[in-house]
Design an enzyme around this catalytic site. Structure first.
Site, PDB file in Angstrom:
ATOM      1  N   THR A   1      11.780  -3.226  -0.372  1.00  0.00           N
ATOM      2  CA  THR A   1      11.085  -4.166   0.500  1.00  0.00           C
ATOM      3  C   THR A   1      11.479  -5.593   0.178  1.00  0.00           C
ATOM      4  O   THR A   1      12.454  -5.843  -0.552  1.00  0.00           O
ATOM      5  CB  THR A   1       9.551  -3.918   0.458  1.00  0.00           C
ATOM      6  OG1 THR A   1       8.942  -4.700   1.486  1.00  0.00           O
ATOM      7  CG2 THR A   1       8.927  -4.268  -0.881  1.00  0.00           C
TER       8      THR A   1
ATOM      9  N   LYS B   1      16.131  -5.812   1.180  1.00  0.00           N
ATOM     10  CA  LYS B   1      16.649  -4.770   2.086  1.00  0.00           C
ATOM     11  C   LYS B   1      18.122  -4.974   2.457  1.00  0.00           C
ATOM     12  O   LYS B   1      18.864  -4.013   2.577  1.00  0.00           O
ATOM     13  CB  LYS B   1      15.819  -4.725   3.369  1.00  0.00           C
ATOM     14  CG  LYS B   1      14.440  -4.151   3.154  1.00  0.00           C
ATOM     15  CD  LYS B   1      13.620  -4.188   4.422  1.00  0.00           C
ATOM     16  CE  LYS B   1      12.162  -3.981   4.100  1.00  0.00           C
ATOM     17  NZ  LYS B   1      11.488  -3.043   4.943  1.00  0.00           N
TER      18      LYS B   1
ATOM     19  N   GLY C   1      15.625  -8.727   6.304  1.00  0.00           N
ATOM     20  CA  GLY C   1      15.880  -7.294   6.398  1.00  0.00           C
ATOM     21  C   GLY C   1      15.064  -6.611   7.491  1.00  0.00           C
ATOM     22  O   GLY C   1      15.589  -5.785   8.251  1.00  0.00           O
ATOM     23  N   ALA C   2      13.788  -6.957   7.597  1.00  0.00           N
ATOM     24  CA  ALA C   2      12.942  -6.323   8.620  1.00  0.00           C
ATOM     25  C   ALA C   2      13.361  -6.780  10.014  1.00  0.00           C
ATOM     26  O   ALA C   2      13.375  -5.982  10.963  1.00  0.00           O
ATOM     27  CB  ALA C   2      11.478  -6.653   8.360  1.00  0.00           C
TER      28      ALA C   2
ATOM     29  N   ASP D   1      12.903   1.652   9.159  1.00  0.00           N
ATOM     30  CA  ASP D   1      12.137   0.578   9.820  1.00  0.00           C
ATOM     31  C   ASP D   1      12.442   0.500  11.317  1.00  0.00           C
ATOM     32  O   ASP D   1      11.536   0.251  12.127  1.00  0.00           O
ATOM     33  CB  ASP D   1      12.489  -0.785   9.200  1.00  0.00           C
ATOM     34  CG  ASP D   1      11.783  -1.041   7.877  1.00  0.00           C
ATOM     35  OD1 ASP D   1      10.729  -0.429   7.628  1.00  0.00           O
ATOM     36  OD2 ASP D   1      12.293  -1.860   7.081  1.00  0.00           O
TER      37      ASP D   1
ATOM     38  N   ALA E   1      14.748 -13.568  10.189  1.00  0.00           N
ATOM     39  CA  ALA E   1      16.119 -13.026  10.268  1.00  0.00           C
ATOM     40  C   ALA E   1      16.455 -12.288   8.975  1.00  0.00           C
ATOM     41  O   ALA E   1      17.611 -12.208   8.585  1.00  0.00           O
ATOM     42  CB  ALA E   1      17.103 -14.165  10.520  1.00  0.00           C
TER      43      ALA E   1
ATOM     44  N   TYR F   1       1.147  -5.844   7.463  1.00  0.00           N
ATOM     45  CA  TYR F   1       0.024  -4.900   7.602  1.00  0.00           C
ATOM     46  C   TYR F   1      -1.163  -5.260   6.701  1.00  0.00           C
ATOM     47  O   TYR F   1      -2.203  -4.603   6.765  1.00  0.00           O
ATOM     48  CB  TYR F   1       0.480  -3.459   7.347  1.00  0.00           C
ATOM     49  CG  TYR F   1       1.020  -3.199   5.956  1.00  0.00           C
ATOM     50  CD1 TYR F   1       2.391  -3.220   5.723  1.00  0.00           C
ATOM     51  CD2 TYR F   1       0.167  -2.916   4.897  1.00  0.00           C
ATOM     52  CE1 TYR F   1       2.903  -2.989   4.456  1.00  0.00           C
ATOM     53  CE2 TYR F   1       0.666  -2.674   3.625  1.00  0.00           C
ATOM     54  CZ  TYR F   1       2.040  -2.712   3.420  1.00  0.00           C
ATOM     55  OH  TYR F   1       2.535  -2.480   2.158  1.00  0.00           O
TER      56      TYR F   1
ATOM     57  N   LEU G   1       0.839  -1.201   0.000  1.00  0.00           N
ATOM     58  CA  LEU G   1       0.000   0.000   0.000  1.00  0.00           C
ATOM     59  C   LEU G   1       0.873   1.250   0.000  1.00  0.00           C
ATOM     60  O   LEU G   1       0.379   2.364   0.159  1.00  0.00           O
ATOM     61  CB  LEU G   1      -0.924   0.000   1.224  1.00  0.00           C
ATOM     62  CG  LEU G   1      -2.001  -1.096   1.187  1.00  0.00           C
ATOM     63  CD1 LEU G   1      -2.922  -0.983   2.389  1.00  0.00           C
ATOM     64  CD2 LEU G   1      -2.827  -1.035  -0.089  1.00  0.00           C
ATOM     65  N   SER G   2       2.182   1.062  -0.182  1.00  0.00           N
ATOM     66  CA  SER G   2       3.090   2.214  -0.189  1.00  0.00           C
ATOM     67  C   SER G   2       2.741   3.218  -1.299  1.00  0.00           C
ATOM     68  O   SER G   2       2.748   4.432  -1.049  1.00  0.00           O
ATOM     69  CB  SER G   2       4.538   1.750  -0.339  1.00  0.00           C
ATOM     70  OG  SER G   2       4.933   1.056   0.816  1.00  0.00           O
TER      71      SER G   2
HETATM   72  P1  NAP Z   1      13.222 -10.869   3.861  1.00  0.00           P
HETATM   73  O1  NAP Z   1      14.449 -10.068   3.999  1.00  0.00           O
HETATM   74  O2  NAP Z   1      13.022 -11.660   2.618  1.00  0.00           O
HETATM   75  O3  NAP Z   1      13.166 -11.883   5.134  1.00  0.00           O
HETATM   76  C1  NAP Z   1      12.118 -12.806   5.267  1.00  0.00           C
HETATM   77  C2  NAP Z   1      12.318 -13.635   6.533  1.00  0.00           C
HETATM   78  O4  NAP Z   1      11.171 -14.460   6.712  1.00  0.00           O
HETATM   79  C3  NAP Z   1      13.522 -14.559   6.479  1.00  0.00           C
HETATM   80  O5  NAP Z   1      14.050 -14.691   7.762  1.00  0.00           O
HETATM   81  C4  NAP Z   1      12.907 -15.881   6.009  1.00  0.00           C
HETATM   82  O6  NAP Z   1      13.597 -17.014   6.496  1.00  0.00           O
HETATM   83  C5  NAP Z   1      11.557 -15.830   6.672  1.00  0.00           C
HETATM   84  N1  NAP Z   1      10.571 -16.586   5.910  1.00  0.00           N
HETATM   85  C6  NAP Z   1      10.176 -16.345   4.630  1.00  0.00           C
HETATM   86  N2  NAP Z   1       9.241 -17.246   4.265  1.00  0.00           N
HETATM   87  C7  NAP Z   1       9.066 -18.069   5.326  1.00  0.00           C
HETATM   88  C8  NAP Z   1       8.251 -19.205   5.558  1.00  0.00           C
HETATM   89  N3  NAP Z   1       7.413 -19.672   4.623  1.00  0.00           N
HETATM   90  N4  NAP Z   1       8.311 -19.812   6.768  1.00  0.00           N
HETATM   91  C9  NAP Z   1       9.150 -19.354   7.723  1.00  0.00           C
HETATM   92  N5  NAP Z   1       9.964 -18.285   7.561  1.00  0.00           N
HETATM   93  C10 NAP Z   1       9.917 -17.645   6.368  1.00  0.00           C
HETATM   94  O7  NAP Z   1      11.915  -9.977   3.995  1.00  0.00           O
HETATM   95  P2  NAP Z   1      11.728  -8.623   4.871  1.00  0.00           P
HETATM   96  O8  NAP Z   1      12.064  -7.448   4.052  1.00  0.00           O
HETATM   97  O9  NAP Z   1      12.394  -8.845   6.171  1.00  0.00           O
HETATM   98  O10 NAP Z   1      10.120  -8.580   5.055  1.00  0.00           O
HETATM   99  C11 NAP Z   1       9.459  -9.563   5.819  1.00  0.00           C
HETATM  100  C12 NAP Z   1       7.987  -9.179   6.044  1.00  0.00           C
HETATM  101  O11 NAP Z   1       7.904  -7.990   6.822  1.00  0.00           O
HETATM  102  C13 NAP Z   1       7.203  -8.894   4.776  1.00  0.00           C
HETATM  103  O12 NAP Z   1       5.906  -9.432   4.954  1.00  0.00           O
HETATM  104  C14 NAP Z   1       7.147  -7.381   4.709  1.00  0.00           C
HETATM  105  O13 NAP Z   1       6.018  -6.902   4.007  1.00  0.00           O
HETATM  106  C15 NAP Z   1       7.028  -7.055   6.199  1.00  0.00           C
HETATM  107  N6  NAP Z   1       7.508  -5.687   6.539  1.00  0.00           N
HETATM  108  C16 NAP Z   1       6.632  -4.825   7.136  1.00  0.00           C
HETATM  109  C17 NAP Z   1       7.083  -3.573   7.514  1.00  0.00           C
HETATM  110  C18 NAP Z   1       6.156  -2.593   8.188  1.00  0.00           C
HETATM  111  O14 NAP Z   1       6.484  -1.399   8.216  1.00  0.00           O
HETATM  112  N7  NAP Z   1       5.040  -3.003   8.755  1.00  0.00           N
HETATM  113  C19 NAP Z   1       8.398  -3.177   7.283  1.00  0.00           C
HETATM  114  C20 NAP Z   1       9.256  -4.099   6.693  1.00  0.00           C
HETATM  115  C21 NAP Z   1       8.796  -5.357   6.320  1.00  0.00           C
HETATM  116  P3  NAP Z   1      14.864 -17.676   5.761  1.00  0.00           P
HETATM  117  O15 NAP Z   1      16.074 -16.991   6.340  1.00  0.00           O
HETATM  118  O16 NAP Z   1      14.741 -19.090   6.097  1.00  0.00           O
HETATM  119  O17 NAP Z   1      14.680 -17.400   4.284  1.00  0.00           O
END
Ligand code: NAP
Length: 275
Positions: free
Chosen positions: A67, A71, A133-134, A107, A131, A217, A23-24
């Site tokens: 995102t 990240k 980016g977020a 973030d 673990a 969200y 929704l950004s």
């Molecule tokens: P990312 O860097 O790709 O990291 C994803 C993480 O989730 C990794 O640790 C990954 O584990 C794990 N994961 C992915 N699929 C999985 C599954 N099926 N089962 C278990 N673990 C799983 O992504 P990110 O940028 O951190 O974003 C993660 C989420 O946070 C997204 O949904 C994003 O929209 C949300 N977010 C929200 C905000 C906000 O402001 N509300 C801000 C940032 C992000 P592995 O290490 O095993 O791959």
């Protein structure tokens, strides 16, 4: 939203994959309109973030949000990374200054503000799921503030790496129920639109929790938050962090205070009728 453009319109966007949930664009375009800024923000769903960064340098793209899952990956591909973002090891905001890309992280401060009401300094025991980016930003926000911090992740190596950089403990997802935490924060995409029925951990992982935050969200109330509510936990929705990180991005890009209430109204409006 109908957006007027002309030859002077400044271009912003978001890179990630998938981007179907984001929704950004709605929130940032409405903020630009509210402040009378001639700019447009577009979704650039991509499997090739590095070519996107090169294109952003060459084209008059003034800023980018970054995102899932880029990240952390993009950090080494920027010309300059602000100290906090470098320490976190993740960038969610890019500014193009004359063909040089500068990276920032909004973030971590957004997560800290969103958790302000539930986090008791030096008292709360925290468990971060994920673990990526977020998680890096959330972990950084909690580091030194809570009594203890544990990272739980599907890929043990990623949990170990993040835990080492934060100086905290870690477990594999299969051992997550052994962690006794007051505050559980989901930073994985498990439960995000369109797979809204999924929960990242077994119910037993919430046994000791008094508060649960899901940074997803969309949907507003994830399956994890519904479960936490049923168990009597206080819940913090992803929008609390999302709107704050977006407002901080707006300030970095434009130098103006963000029209927070307008961004919130736009978010609420966009969420109506979608899951
Ligand atoms: P990312 O860097 O790709 O990291 C994803 C993480 O989730 C990794 O640790 C990954 O584990 C794990 N994961 C992915 N699929 C999985 C599954 N099926 N089962 C278990 N673990 C799983 O992504 P990110 O940028 O951190 O974003 C993660 C989420 O946070 C997204 O949904 C994003 O929209 C949300 N977010 C929200 C905000 C906000 O402001 N509300 C801000 C940032 C992000 P592995 O290490 O095993 O791959």
């Amino acid at each position: 939203m109908n957006i007027e453009m002309n030859e002077n319109t400044t271009l912003y966007g978001i890179i990630g994959h998938p981007l179907g949930h984001t929704l950004s664009p709605a929130v940032h375009n409405s903020a630009f309109r509210a402040c009378g800024i001639d700019a447009v923000y577009l979704p650039f769903e991509t499997l090739d973030p590095f070519t996107c960064l090169k294109a952003a340098k060459a084209l008059p793209i003034k800023g980018l949000s970054v995102t899932i899952p880029y990240k952390s990956l993009i950090v080494k591909h920027l010309d300059f990374v602000e100290l906090t973002a470098a320490r976190i090891g993740a960038v969610n905001t890019v500014i193009n200054r004359g063909g040089k890309l500068h990276g920032y992280n909004t973030d971590a401060s957004a997560a800290r503000e969103a958790l302000e009401d539930v986090l008791k300094p030096q008292e709360t025991t925290c468990l971060v799921l994920g673990a990526g980016g977020a998680a890096r930003a959330v972990g950084f926000a909690l580091k030194g503030v809570c009594r203890s911090l544990t990272i739980a992740n599907r890929t043990a190596r990623h949990a170990e790496e993040l835990a080492r950089s934060l100086g905290c403990g870690w477990v594999g997802l299969s051992d997550v129920c052994d962690v006794k935490a007051d505050l559980v924060i989901n930073t994985t995409p498990v439960g995000m639109h369109p797979q809204t029925g999924s929960i990242p951990v077994p119910e037993r992982a919430l046994e000791h929790a008094s508060a649960v935050m899901d940074i997803i969200y969309r949907p507003k109330r994830t399956a994890l938050l519904e479960l936490a509510e049923r168990k009597g936990c206080r819940t913090i929705r992803g929008e609390e962090m999302f709107l704050r990180q977006a407002a901080a991005q707006f300030r970095l890009w434009t130098g103006f205070e963000a029209p927070f209430e307008r961004m919130k109204d736009t978010f609420e409006g966009a969420m109506k009728g979608i899951k």
